[in-house]
Design an enzyme around this catalytic site. Structure first.
Site, PDB file in Angstrom:
ATOM      1  N   SER A   1     122.773  46.021 124.217  1.00 53.58           N
ATOM      2  CA  SER A   1     122.679  47.414 123.767  1.00 53.58           C
ATOM      3  C   SER A   1     124.022  48.111 123.950  1.00 53.58           C
ATOM      4  O   SER A   1     124.541  48.201 125.063  1.00 53.58           O
ATOM      5  CB  SER A   1     121.601  48.156 124.568  1.00 53.58           C
ATOM      6  OG  SER A   1     121.691  49.538 124.290  1.00 53.58           O
TER       7      SER A   1
ATOM      8  N   HIS B   1     121.962  45.776 119.533  1.00 56.72           N
ATOM      9  CA  HIS B   1     120.941  46.820 119.636  1.00 56.72           C
ATOM     10  C   HIS B   1     121.613  48.198 119.646  1.00 56.72           C
ATOM     11  O   HIS B   1     122.468  48.466 120.491  1.00 56.72           O
ATOM     12  CB  HIS B   1     120.155  46.592 120.931  1.00 56.72           C
ATOM     13  CG  HIS B   1     118.985  47.496 121.129  1.00 56.72           C
ATOM     14  ND1 HIS B   1     117.758  47.287 120.514  1.00 56.72           N
ATOM     15  CD2 HIS B   1     118.836  48.611 121.880  1.00 56.72           C
ATOM     16  CE1 HIS B   1     116.917  48.234 120.893  1.00 56.72           C
ATOM     17  NE2 HIS B   1     117.536  49.057 121.718  1.00 56.72           N
TER      18      HIS B   1
ATOM     19  N   ASP C   1     120.997  52.187 119.890  1.00 56.64           N
ATOM     20  CA  ASP C   1     120.047  53.212 120.319  1.00 56.64           C
ATOM     21  C   ASP C   1     120.407  54.559 119.707  1.00 56.64           C
ATOM     22  O   ASP C   1     121.359  55.220 120.136  1.00 56.64           O
ATOM     23  CB  ASP C   1     120.061  53.332 121.843  1.00 56.64           C
ATOM     24  CG  ASP C   1     119.407  52.152 122.525  1.00 56.64           C
ATOM     25  OD1 ASP C   1     118.244  51.864 122.192  1.00 56.64           O
ATOM     26  OD2 ASP C   1     120.051  51.534 123.385  1.00 56.64           O
TER      27      ASP C   1
ATOM     28  N   MET D   1     119.506  58.268 119.422  1.00 56.69           N
ATOM     29  CA  MET D   1     118.753  59.295 120.171  1.00 56.69           C
ATOM     30  C   MET D   1     119.139  60.669 119.651  1.00 56.69           C
ATOM     31  O   MET D   1     120.320  60.945 119.432  1.00 56.69           O
ATOM     32  CB  MET D   1     119.075  59.228 121.656  1.00 56.69           C
ATOM     33  CG  MET D   1     118.842  57.867 122.291  1.00 56.69           C
ATOM     34  SD  MET D   1     119.067  57.951 124.081  1.00 56.69           S
ATOM     35  CE  MET D   1     119.004  56.214 124.514  1.00 56.69           C
TER      36      MET D   1
ATOM     37  N   HIS E   1     117.222  50.984 117.075  1.00 57.48           N
ATOM     38  CA  HIS E   1     116.090  51.537 117.823  1.00 57.48           C
ATOM     39  C   HIS E   1     116.140  53.055 117.702  1.00 57.48           C
ATOM     40  O   HIS E   1     116.986  53.696 118.335  1.00 57.48           O
ATOM     41  CB  HIS E   1     116.197  51.078 119.283  1.00 57.48           C
ATOM     42  CG  HIS E   1     115.145  51.623 120.185  1.00 57.48           C
ATOM     43  ND1 HIS E   1     115.254  51.553 121.570  1.00 57.48           N
ATOM     44  CD2 HIS E   1     113.965  52.257 119.945  1.00 57.48           C
ATOM     45  CE1 HIS E   1     114.184  52.110 122.123  1.00 57.48           C
ATOM     46  NE2 HIS E   1     113.395  52.562 121.164  1.00 57.48           N
TER      47      HIS E   1
ATOM     48  N   MET F   1     115.059  56.554 118.472  1.00 52.78           N
ATOM     49  CA  MET F   1     114.353  57.436 119.412  1.00 52.78           C
ATOM     50  C   MET F   1     114.552  58.860 118.902  1.00 52.78           C
ATOM     51  O   MET F   1     115.319  59.650 119.464  1.00 52.78           O
ATOM     52  CB  MET F   1     114.908  57.240 120.832  1.00 52.78           C
ATOM     53  CG  MET F   1     114.435  55.929 121.460  1.00 52.78           C
ATOM     54  SD  MET F   1     115.458  55.388 122.856  1.00 52.78           S
ATOM     55  CE  MET F   1     116.757  54.549 121.958  1.00 52.78           C
TER      56      MET F   1
ATOM     57  N   MET G   1     108.438  49.181 125.386  1.00 51.09           N
ATOM     58  CA  MET G   1     109.445  49.771 126.278  1.00 51.09           C
ATOM     59  C   MET G   1     109.081  49.473 127.725  1.00 51.09           C
ATOM     60  O   MET G   1     107.945  49.710 128.156  1.00 51.09           O
ATOM     61  CB  MET G   1     109.527  51.281 126.076  1.00 51.09           C
ATOM     62  CG  MET G   1     110.158  51.719 124.759  1.00 51.09           C
ATOM     63  SD  MET G   1     111.849  51.137 124.490  1.00 51.09           S
ATOM     64  CE  MET G   1     112.713  51.819 125.921  1.00 51.09           C
TER      65      MET G   1
ATOM     66  N   ASP H   1     112.623  46.224 126.191  1.00 55.88           N
ATOM     67  CA  ASP H   1     113.848  47.039 126.271  1.00 55.88           C
ATOM     68  C   ASP H   1     113.751  47.936 127.498  1.00 55.88           C
ATOM     69  O   ASP H   1     112.846  48.766 127.594  1.00 55.88           O
ATOM     70  CB  ASP H   1     113.958  47.874 124.989  1.00 55.88           C
ATOM     71  CG  ASP H   1     115.210  48.730 124.934  1.00 55.88           C
ATOM     72  OD1 ASP H   1     116.078  48.620 125.819  1.00 55.88           O
ATOM     73  OD2 ASP H   1     115.311  49.526 123.971  1.00 55.88           O
TER      74      ASP H   1
HETATM   75  C1  DX5 Z   1     116.847  53.116 126.655  1.00 54.21           C
HETATM   76  C2  DX5 Z   1     117.374  52.257 125.534  1.00 54.21           C
HETATM   77  C3  DX5 Z   1     117.815  50.916 125.946  1.00 54.21           C
HETATM   78  C4  DX5 Z   1     118.948  50.875 126.928  1.00 54.21           C
HETATM   79  C5  DX5 Z   1     118.648  49.787 127.900  1.00 54.21           C
HETATM   80  O1  DX5 Z   1     116.139  54.175 126.142  1.00 54.21           O
HETATM   81  O2  DX5 Z   1     116.394  52.109 124.528  1.00 54.21           O
HETATM   82  O3  DX5 Z   1     118.121  50.101 124.814  1.00 54.21           O
HETATM   83  O4  DX5 Z   1     120.210  50.623 126.346  1.00 54.21           O
HETATM   84  O5  DX5 Z   1     119.577  49.820 128.935  1.00 54.21           O
HETATM   85  P1  DX5 Z   1     119.415  48.883 130.214  1.00 54.21           P
HETATM   86  O6  DX5 Z   1     119.379  47.477 129.714  1.00 54.21           O
HETATM   87  O7  DX5 Z   1     120.620  49.196 131.017  1.00 54.21           O
HETATM   88  O8  DX5 Z   1     118.123  49.259 130.882  1.00 54.21           O
HETATM   89 ZN    ZN Z   2     116.784  50.634 122.945  1.00 50.42          ZN
END
Ligand code: DX5
Ligand code: ZN
Length: 215
Positions: free
Chosen positions: A8, A31, A33, A35, A64, A66, A135, A171
């Site tokens: 990620s 990956h 993220d 947000m 991903h 969010m 999650m 994740d």
């Molecule tokens: C959190 C993200 C993850 C995050 C995971 O909301 O969706 O993808 O990057 O980070 P680690 O592996 O450090 O928990």
């Molecule tokens: Zn994620």
């Protein structure tokens, strides 16, 4: 079982994503993220960044989302060239229609559930999805602790997948000390942020995680 490791970039250098991705040639996908500061309290990047990463990344992108209103925004990430676009069940008004729109735009469609969300309603139509993301932390931030009690949900999804080509992704808090637990519960696709980009040699970390998940 095929094991996929997805670093990620939430834990990578935000000023250097292209070179950060070049440091993990052993990974299967990257990956990303997204947000929005509403669905989750944190804010990262959006469509223009993913469009550009799709042009420069040698690895396919797993996006991903969010964000609120994925029904409106998710297909654009597929059009941008993402390999997989996963949206949250809690945010979607029409999950099946959104998954179909993602597929129509040329990507695999994923559905994600937060730790407190029951996955069963989505398993009844699992053929509409190419990935289910369980999650294993509350979404929003990297570096949180793995929630092992979510393994019952992972097993529930694994049983529902049967012989279908649906990836079972976990994740949050995935690292050398937790990945085997998630694999034993049935996960085959593993997101790791701090456990990869927090290391001096991120590609060696990817290889170690793959070995632990495959053992
Ligand atoms: C959190 C993200 C993850 C995050 C995971 O909301 O969706 O993808 O990057 O980070 P680690 O592996 O450090 O928990
Ligand atoms: Zn994620």
């Amino acid at each position: 079982m095929v094991v996929r490791i997805e670093p990620s970039i939430l834990s990578a250098d935000f000023a250097s994503f292209a070179s950060e991705i070049a440091r993990i040639p052993s990974a299967d996908l990257v990956h990303c993220d997204v947000m929005d500061g509403h669905f989750v309290p944190n804010l990262t990047f959006g469509l223009p960044m993913v469009q550009r990463l799709a042009q420069v990344s040698a690895l396919p992108l797993d996006v991903h989302l969010m964000i609120d209103d994925p029904d409106r925004w998710a297909p654009g990430y597929a059009e941008a060239g993402a390999h997989t676009v996963t949206f949250h069940a809690e945010a979607a008004a029409s999950p099946i229609a959104t998954a179909r729109a993602i597929r129509a735009a040329g990507a695999r469609a994923g559905i994600a559930v937060k730790p407190s969300t029951d996955v069963a309603p989505y398993l009844a139509t699992i053929g509409e999805f190419d990935q289910v993301l369980v999650m294993t932390v509350e979404p929003g931030f990297g570096g949180q602790s793995f929630m092992a009690d979510l393994m019952a949900k992972v097993r529930e999804v694994r049983a529902a997948i049967g012989g279908r080509d649906v990836w079972l992704q976990v994740d949050g808090g995935i690292g050398a000390d937790t990945i085997a637990t998630a694999a034993a519960a049935g996960a085959d696709t593993f997101v790791a942020g701090s456990a990869v980009f927090g290391r001096d040699d991120p590609d060696a970390a990817v290889q170690r995680l793959r070995a632990l998940a495959s053992a």
